[in-house]
Enzyme design. Structure first.
Site, PDB file in Angstrom:
ATOM      1  N   ARG A   1      -3.243   3.324   8.382  1.00 52.27           N
ATOM      2  CA  ARG A   1      -3.563   2.116   7.606  1.00 52.27           C
ATOM      3  C   ARG A   1      -2.460   1.075   7.668  1.00 52.27           C
ATOM      4  NH1 ARG A   1      -4.891   4.495   1.725  1.00 52.27           N
ATOM      5  NH2 ARG A   1      -6.030   2.527   1.563  1.00 52.27           N
TER       6      ARG A   1
ATOM      7  N   ARG B   1       3.631 -50.224 -19.870  1.00 48.48           N
ATOM      8  CA  ARG B   1       4.357 -50.853 -18.771  1.00 48.48           C
ATOM      9  C   ARG B   1       3.753 -52.228 -18.508  1.00 48.48           C
ATOM     10  NH1 ARG B   1       3.791 -48.572 -12.814  1.00 48.48           N
ATOM     11  NH2 ARG B   1       1.755 -49.550 -13.033  1.00 48.48           N
TER      12      ARG B   1
ATOM     13  N   MET C   1      -5.708  -7.206   8.544  1.00 52.13           N
ATOM     14  CA  MET C   1      -5.118  -6.346   9.574  1.00 52.13           C
ATOM     15  C   MET C   1      -6.006  -5.107   9.754  1.00 52.13           C
ATOM     16  SD  MET C   1      -1.082  -6.743   8.813  1.00 52.13           S
ATOM     17  CE  MET C   1      -1.192  -6.280   7.104  1.00 52.13           C
TER      18      MET C   1
ATOM     19  N   ASP D   1       7.253 -44.448  -6.470  1.00 52.92           N
ATOM     20  CA  ASP D   1       7.937 -45.560  -5.808  1.00 52.92           C
ATOM     21  C   ASP D   1       9.360 -45.186  -5.402  1.00 52.92           C
ATOM     22  OD1 ASP D   1       6.484 -47.917  -5.267  1.00 52.92           O
ATOM     23  OD2 ASP D   1       6.207 -48.238  -7.421  1.00 52.92           O
TER      24      ASP D   1
ATOM     25  N   GLU E   1      12.885 -46.954 -10.354  1.00 49.91           N
ATOM     26  CA  GLU E   1      12.044 -46.622  -9.199  1.00 49.91           C
ATOM     27  C   GLU E   1      12.552 -47.285  -7.927  1.00 49.91           C
ATOM     28  OE1 GLU E   1       8.030 -47.903 -10.062  1.00 49.91           O
ATOM     29  OE2 GLU E   1       8.746 -49.526 -11.321  1.00 49.91           O
TER      30      GLU E   1
ATOM     31  N   ARG F   1      -3.037  -1.589  -6.439  1.00 48.86           N
ATOM     32  CA  ARG F   1      -2.168  -2.770  -6.398  1.00 48.86           C
ATOM     33  C   ARG F   1      -2.472  -3.591  -7.635  1.00 48.86           C
ATOM     34  NH1 ARG F   1      -5.580  -4.883  -1.428  1.00 48.86           N
ATOM     35  NH2 ARG F   1      -7.506  -5.126  -2.555  1.00 48.86           N
TER      36      ARG F   1
ATOM     37  N   LYS G   1       0.837  -1.200   0.000  1.00 50.29           N
ATOM     38  CA  LYS G   1       0.000   0.000   0.000  1.00 50.29           C
ATOM     39  C   LYS G   1       0.873   1.252   0.000  1.00 50.29           C
ATOM     40  CE  LYS G   1      -3.760  -0.605   2.348  1.00 50.29           C
ATOM     41  NZ  LYS G   1      -4.375  -0.939   3.644  1.00 50.29           N
TER      42      LYS G   1
ATOM     43  N   GLY H   1       9.984 -43.641 -12.071  1.00 47.67           N
ATOM     44  CA  GLY H   1       8.730 -43.761 -11.340  1.00 47.67           C
ATOM     45  C   GLY H   1       8.969 -43.127  -9.980  1.00 47.67           C
ATOM     46  N   THR H   2       8.784 -41.805  -9.932  1.00 47.09           N
ATOM     47  CA  THR H   2       9.235 -41.093  -8.732  1.00 47.09           C
ATOM     48  C   THR H   2       8.339 -41.331  -7.514  1.00 47.09           C
ATOM     49  OG1 THR H   2       8.159 -39.134  -9.610  1.00 47.09           O
ATOM     50  CG2 THR H   2      10.544 -39.293  -9.903  1.00 47.09           C
TER      51      THR H   2
ATOM     52  N   TYR I   1      11.677 -35.590 -21.062  1.00 46.33           N
ATOM     53  CA  TYR I   1      10.248 -35.259 -21.012  1.00 46.33           C
ATOM     54  C   TYR I   1       9.679 -35.567 -19.631  1.00 46.33           C
ATOM     55  CZ  TYR I   1       9.366 -40.274 -21.294  1.00 46.33           C
ATOM     56  OH  TYR I   1       9.339 -41.616 -21.016  1.00 46.33           O
TER      57      TYR I   1
ATOM     58  N   SER J   1      12.568 -44.466 -17.481  1.00 41.08           N
ATOM     59  CA  SER J   1      11.482 -43.612 -17.028  1.00 41.08           C
ATOM     60  C   SER J   1      11.454 -43.669 -15.509  1.00 41.08           C
ATOM     61  CB  SER J   1      10.149 -44.092 -17.608  1.00 41.08           C
ATOM     62  OG  SER J   1       9.106 -43.286 -17.126  1.00 41.08           O
TER      63      SER J   1
ATOM     64  N   CYS K   1       7.535 -40.467 -15.019  1.00 40.00           N
ATOM     65  CA  CYS K   1       6.103 -40.760 -15.150  1.00 40.00           C
ATOM     66  C   CYS K   1       5.403 -40.791 -13.801  1.00 40.00           C
ATOM     67  CB  CYS K   1       5.894 -42.078 -15.895  1.00 40.00           C
ATOM     68  SG  CYS K   1       6.606 -43.496 -15.045  1.00 40.00           S
TER      69      CYS K   1
ATOM     70  N   GLY L   1      -8.193  -7.196   4.347  1.00 42.01           N
ATOM     71  CA  GLY L   1      -9.072  -7.233   5.511  1.00 42.01           C
ATOM     72  C   GLY L   1      -8.523  -7.960   6.728  1.00 42.01           C
TER      73      GLY L   1
ATOM     74  N   HIS M   1      -7.368 -45.562  -3.297  1.00 41.78           N
ATOM     75  CA  HIS M   1      -7.722 -46.161  -4.565  1.00 41.78           C
ATOM     76  C   HIS M   1      -8.689 -45.278  -5.347  1.00 41.78           C
ATOM     77  CE1 HIS M   1      -8.158 -49.529  -7.256  1.00 41.78           C
ATOM     78  NE2 HIS M   1      -9.439 -49.234  -7.314  1.00 41.78           N
TER      79      HIS M   1
HETATM   80  P1  ADP Z   1      -7.677  -2.501   3.578  1.00 41.18           P
HETATM   81  O1  ADP Z   1      -6.245  -2.836   3.366  1.00 41.18           O
HETATM   82  O2  ADP Z   1      -8.384  -3.448   4.469  1.00 41.18           O
HETATM   83  O3  ADP Z   1      -8.365  -2.208   2.278  1.00 41.18           O
HETATM   84  P2  ADP Z   1      -7.359   0.335   3.922  1.00 41.18           P
HETATM   85  O4  ADP Z   1      -6.173   0.826   4.647  1.00 41.18           O
HETATM   86  O5  ADP Z   1      -7.294   0.393   2.456  1.00 41.18           O
HETATM   87  O6  ADP Z   1      -7.676  -1.123   4.421  1.00 41.18           O
HETATM   88  O7  ADP Z   1      -8.585   1.194   4.465  1.00 41.18           O
HETATM   89  C1  ADP Z   1      -9.892   0.757   4.670  1.00 41.18           C
HETATM   90  C2  ADP Z   1     -10.879   1.689   3.946  1.00 41.18           C
HETATM   91  O8  ADP Z   1     -10.696   3.027   4.331  1.00 41.18           O
HETATM   92  C3  ADP Z   1     -10.693   1.639   2.456  1.00 41.18           C
HETATM   93  O9  ADP Z   1     -11.945   1.564   1.852  1.00 41.18           O
HETATM   94  C4  ADP Z   1     -10.028   2.939   2.132  1.00 41.18           C
HETATM   95  O10 ADP Z   1     -10.354   3.404   0.857  1.00 41.18           O
HETATM   96  C5  ADP Z   1     -10.539   3.859   3.218  1.00 41.18           C
HETATM   97  N1  ADP Z   1      -9.526   4.876   3.485  1.00 41.18           N
HETATM   98  C6  ADP Z   1      -8.268   4.675   3.871  1.00 41.18           C
HETATM   99  N2  ADP Z   1      -7.569   5.835   3.956  1.00 41.18           N
HETATM  100  C7  ADP Z   1      -8.435   6.791   3.610  1.00 41.18           C
HETATM  101  C8  ADP Z   1      -8.328   8.221   3.496  1.00 41.18           C
HETATM  102  N3  ADP Z   1      -7.176   8.839   3.695  1.00 41.18           N
HETATM  103  N4  ADP Z   1      -9.421   8.914   3.127  1.00 41.18           N
HETATM  104  C9  ADP Z   1     -10.562   8.265   2.888  1.00 41.18           C
HETATM  105  N5  ADP Z   1     -10.754   6.935   2.987  1.00 41.18           N
HETATM  106  C10 ADP Z   1      -9.689   6.204   3.335  1.00 41.18           C
HETATM  107 MG    MG Z   2      -7.690  -1.012   0.927  1.00 38.98          MG
HETATM  108 MG    MG Z   3       6.007 -47.980  -9.486  1.00 38.58          MG
END
Ligand code: ADP
Ligand code: MG
Ligand code: MG
Length: 866
Positions: free
Chosen positions: A90, A607, A101, A758, A734, A333, A20, A755-756, A841, A753, A821, A99, A449
């Site tokens: 953040r 075989r 952390m 066995d 093998e 990202r 981020k 036979g990894t 191969y 060949s 194989c 989501g 099996h």
């Molecule tokens: P996550 O990694 O769980 O997406 P974020 O750090 O991106 O967490 O933040 C959670 C929410 O808060 C996101 O929807 C983000 O867009 C919003 N947010 C984060 N920083 C700001 C900011 N400076 N102004 C407005 N919204 C923010």
């Molecule tokens: Mg985010």
């Molecule tokens: Mg075998």
């Protein structure tokens, strides 16, 4: 130094800034409208986690960065004259952990700031909602108050007011709610600091701590992310999407993450703050609606998307907010995507000239192709599984439940799809498996099996579904109080192990033109050949369609099962052997002919019989039970003969008993019959104008003279036939001894060949099924072994044997063809190893062929695994 302003940070340093922080720095450098801020490095977090306190100088650095931020924005934290500065704090590690952390928004509000905030926004409702949100998240994230209690208060109030959205509550309501939240916190003996700088410091510490919360640890375990990386912490000026209908917030992708289609894709929520979008409380609008409401911002956003996609040369995922007619970009990202989208995007971007073909090939995870080739349950269904077992063979299947192989055959003959449900399957069930759409067992692992056969046949299988109680005799199974009887429809998903009641919509794999293109590019760069393990014409045809360049392993024992079992049994019992052997030759000739026809012009390695004979016999205990119920008479002579044979052939350790080449030495008539069938099939194909390329492979050889002994027998049969073309005869490697004696074997053998499966068992001295049931999982979770050696080849042990045998064999015979194989032949990491040690191969199950083609290309492009 631990603190880096967005405007000066190095946006390529994800290790230090987290994804981020790096993204925000990059976007700032690109001139995109990013609210200003700064990032505390992952190094600060690591220090905090190790020392239990932030590094000595950190707060000084934070103060300096905050003062720079105040200068740039013209606002100050805690100010009650003019617009206050509010902050988001953040989390964000090197790898996205959506989501998992914590993040605190609207930091900086207190009793003094609330007034000026309302004044600046000219909106009381907004100000109290912002305060309410801050108290709620700060209480939960930093002070660890029970978040459920806050939610309950809101839910209750919404229902008293008869509204279903917080936006419909009044400013007064929100003030009351904020006060009640604060009371919950003070009642628990805690308090939110009034001083915004104290708020900031404690929020930063909480974000660092959230790296080690349970969710995050679990997520890292599943996704194999290093626990020691730590998270960065980004502090940023807040912008507000919830100031009214002229504001809003959203998320968009530069291409469709589900299908890979070009053209933007996203969700927008008017008058809302970021979290509201993901929380799914209100239905979002799509980007077209945004274009209608804010045409300029929509156009500006498209521009931002183009810029980012160009910059990263990849599909991006973007968070944005519109604050009173002004667009802000909050995050970007490289976006997550489905397998199908990954292929489409890679090929499109290469065609557009944005990336080269090598990059395109490296962008797609080879194993993800598997999912694209099996029917799967349609997306977007929200249905609870009845139970979950092991994902033993990928793909999904629906059908009526049946509880015996016989019923499976009867029912399928009337045209219904069936799913065979068993406690565990045994070779007697093969005809049932052959007609079923899939198989479900309550016992057995991924190598049971049922699982092995299903994978070989490309059928869905869920095994080891322990909650299921299979009552075969009653024709039903139960899970808790749910009872499923014969005729009830179930759906199983062998890619995830889920089992559902009823018929779910399935979608067929569609080999998209883009996938074909990508695989053609892979063929241009790979050096390893790719063949398939297939036992019948149908499997071979599928394999060929997916690009297999021959059959690396055709196991003949599967051809002995089903309705052919009596023939094999009578051979084993030495009754009427000649007739039975002739029957066997006839049947196998048909089988081999089918294989050769499907693979016309390409090599087909057959075989000779490998498993111990007792696998073809009935169970000894049931024979004895039956015998006990029958006093001796002329009727029981037959039964006694069975009991006698079974007892005679019973082995303490069948894996190391009379099997493979040893059968060829002790019971040569079996191998002779098989070679006769192979020659007969070759003649048939030649007569039909085909180009048969059959090769004969001797299993489980450990000593040179075992091989030459059986080679003589095989050659006698070849010479006795009318076949004129050259028939290569090779050996499987093998057993460790064979690997170490490769020079001696290569004098006689036309090919090797590995036979990894066995070879791994024999090298480790463990039996796979027993080990996977008893201790292998624990070995891997406790780090005693780095990974299951049956999944990824053990490069330094088993792999070393492969390396030695390949080198020694090729010294004696430079044109010796060497392949693998075992199941490792379909595993990308193992394929990279086989590429490095110079194999010719790999051979894998038919649906794995595309995976292997791509993995072989990636190996040639030097992809590394860590
Ligand atoms: P996550 O990694 O769980 O997406 P974020 O750090 O991106 O967490 O933040 C959670 C929410 O808060 C996101 O929807 C983000 O867009 C919003 N947010 C984060 N920083 C700001 C900011 N400076 N102004 C407005 N919204 C923010
Ligand atoms: Mg985010
Ligand atoms: Mg075998």
């Amino acid at each position: 130094m631990y603190v880096f302003d967005f405007s000066t940070a190095d946006g390529t340093d994800r290790d230090l800034l987290g994804g981020k922080g790096a993204g925000l720095a990059t976007m700032t450098a690109l001139g995109l409208p990013v609210p200003p801020g700064f990032t505390l490095s992952t190094e600060a977090c690591r220090r905090y986690l190790v020392d239990g306190d932030v590094p000595a100088d950190l707060w000084n650095e934070v103060r300096a960065a905050r003062e720079r931020l105040e200068a740039v924005t013209g606002r100050s934290l805690g100010a009650n004259d003019g617009p206050p500065l509010l902050l988001s704090v953040r989390s964000g590690g090197k790898f996205s952990m959506p989501g998992m952390m914590d993040t605190v928004l609207n930091l900086g509000i207190n009793e003094k700031v609330i007034g000026p905030l309302a004044e600046w926004a000219d909106n009381e409702h907004f100000a109290w909602d912002a305060y309410r949100r801050f108290v709620q998240t700060y209480g939960k994230v930093v002070l660890r108050a029970d978040g459920g209690r806050f939610e309950n208060i809101l839910t209750e109030l919404r229902s008293t007011r008869g509204v279903d959205d917080d936006a419909a509550l009044t400013a007064d309501d929100l003030e009351q709610v904020t006060r009640r939240f604060q009371r919950i916190i003070t009642d628990s003996g805690r308090k939110i600091p009034e001083n915004p700088v104290d708020q900031l410091h404690s929020a930063i510490a909480a974000v660092f701590s959230s790296w080690t919360n349970r969710r995050a640890r679990e997520y890292r375990r599943i996704n194999q992310i290093d626990d020691n990386l730590g998270t960065a912490c980004t502090v940023q000026m807040m912008v507000f999407g919830d100031l009214g209908d002229d504001s809003g917030t959203g998320v968009c992708f530069t291409r469709d993450p589900a299908t890979g289609e070009t053209g933007s894709y996203g969700d927008y929520l008017p008058n809302a703050q970021g979290e509201d979008v993901v929380a799914g409380i209100r239905n979002t609008l799509d980007l077209e609606d945004l274009a209608g409401r804010h045409p300029e911002h929509h156009a500006q956003l498209l521009d931002v998307m183009r810029t980012l996609e160009q910059h990263y040369s990849d599909m991006c995922d973007i968070e944005f907010t519109i604050e009173r007619e002004r667009l802000w970009i909050l995050q970007t990202r490289v976006g997550k995507r489905t397998a199908q989208a990954a292929v489409q995007i890679a090929v499109d971007m290469a065609d557009e000239g944005m990336i080269d073909r090598a990059t395109a090939l490296l962008r797609v995870e080879p194993t993800s192709l598997d999912v694209m080739l099996h029917p799967r349950i349609a997306d977007g269904l929200d249905i609870e599984p009845l139970t979950v077992g092991l994902d033993a063979s990928p793909g999904a299947a629906s059908g009526v439940a049946v509880f015996s192989a016989g019923r499976a055959v009867e029912m399928s003959e009337t045209g219904v799809d069936v799913v065979l449900v068993r406690w565990e399957t045994n070779p007697d069930d093969i005809h049932g498996l052959a007609v079923a759409e899939g198989v479900l067992t309550s016992h057995g692992g991924k190598t049971s099996h049922a699982a092995v056969i299903a994978r070989g046949m490309g059928k869905a299988a869920v095994t080891g579904a322990a909650e299921i109680d299979v009552q075969e005799a009653e024709g039903r199974f139960t899970v808790g109080i749910v009872s499923i009887s014969e005729g009830d429809i179930i759906t199983i998903d062998g890619s995830t192990g889920r089992v559902f009641v009823g018929e779910l919509p399935l979608v067929d794999p569609d080999p998209s033109p883009e996938l074909e293109t990508l695989l053609e590019w892979a063929d241009e760069v790979r050096r390893l050949g790719v063949r398939a393990n297939a036992d019948d014409g149908a499997g071979a045809a599928v394999a060929r369609r997916w690009g297999a360049e021959g059959i690396g392993l055709a196991r003949t024992e599967h051809m002995f099962l089903g309705h052919r079992l009596p023939i094999v049994r009578s051979i084993i019992l030495n009754q009427d052997t000649r007739q039975a052997l002739d029957d066997l030759v006839d049947i196998q000739t048909d089988d081999f002919t089918d294989l050769l026809e499907a693979m016309d012009g390409l090599p087909v390695i057959v075989r000779l019989l490998d498993p111990p004979l007792h696998e073809f016999l009935p169970d000894r205990i049931s024979l004895l039970l039956e015998r006990r119920n029958h006093p001796a008479s002329s009727d029981t002579i037959e039964l006694d003969r069975w009991i006698d044979a079974v007892t005679r052939l019973e082995e303490t350790n069948p894996m190391m008993g009379l099997r493979g080449v040893r059968l060829g030495v002790i019971r040569p008539e079996l191998y002779r019959a098989q070679v006769r069938a192979a020659m007969e099939a070759t003649l048939r194909r030649l007569d039909a104008g085909g180009d048969p390329k059959i090769e004969i492979m001797i299993p489980l050889v450990s000593h040179e003279s075992e091989f030459t002994h059986v080679l003589d027998i095989v050659n006698q049969e070849i010479e006795a036939s009318a076949v004129e073309i050259d028939i290569p005869v090779g050996t499987m490697i093998e057993v460790p001894r064979a690997a170490l004696q490769a020079s001696a074997l290569a004098v006689h053998a036309d090919f090797f060949s590995f036979g990894t499966n066995d070879l791994t068992q024999m090298t480790y001295g463990i039996s796979r099924d027993d080990a996977e049931r008893a201790f292998l999982d624990q070995y891997v979770t406790e780090g005693v072994l780095p990974s299951n050696p049956f999944t990824h080849i053990d490069e330094v042990g088993v792999g070393r044997l492969v390396e030695i045998a390949t080198r020694d064999g090729k010294v004696v015979r430079p044109d010796l063809e060497v392949g693998v194989c075992g199941e490792h032949g379909g595993d990308p990491k193992s394929i990279a190893f086989f590429h490095r040690v110079g194999l010719n191969y790999v051979s894998c199950s038919p649906p794995r062929v595309p995976t292997a083609r791509l993995a072989a290309a990636q190996a040639a492009l030097g992809k590394t695994f860590d």
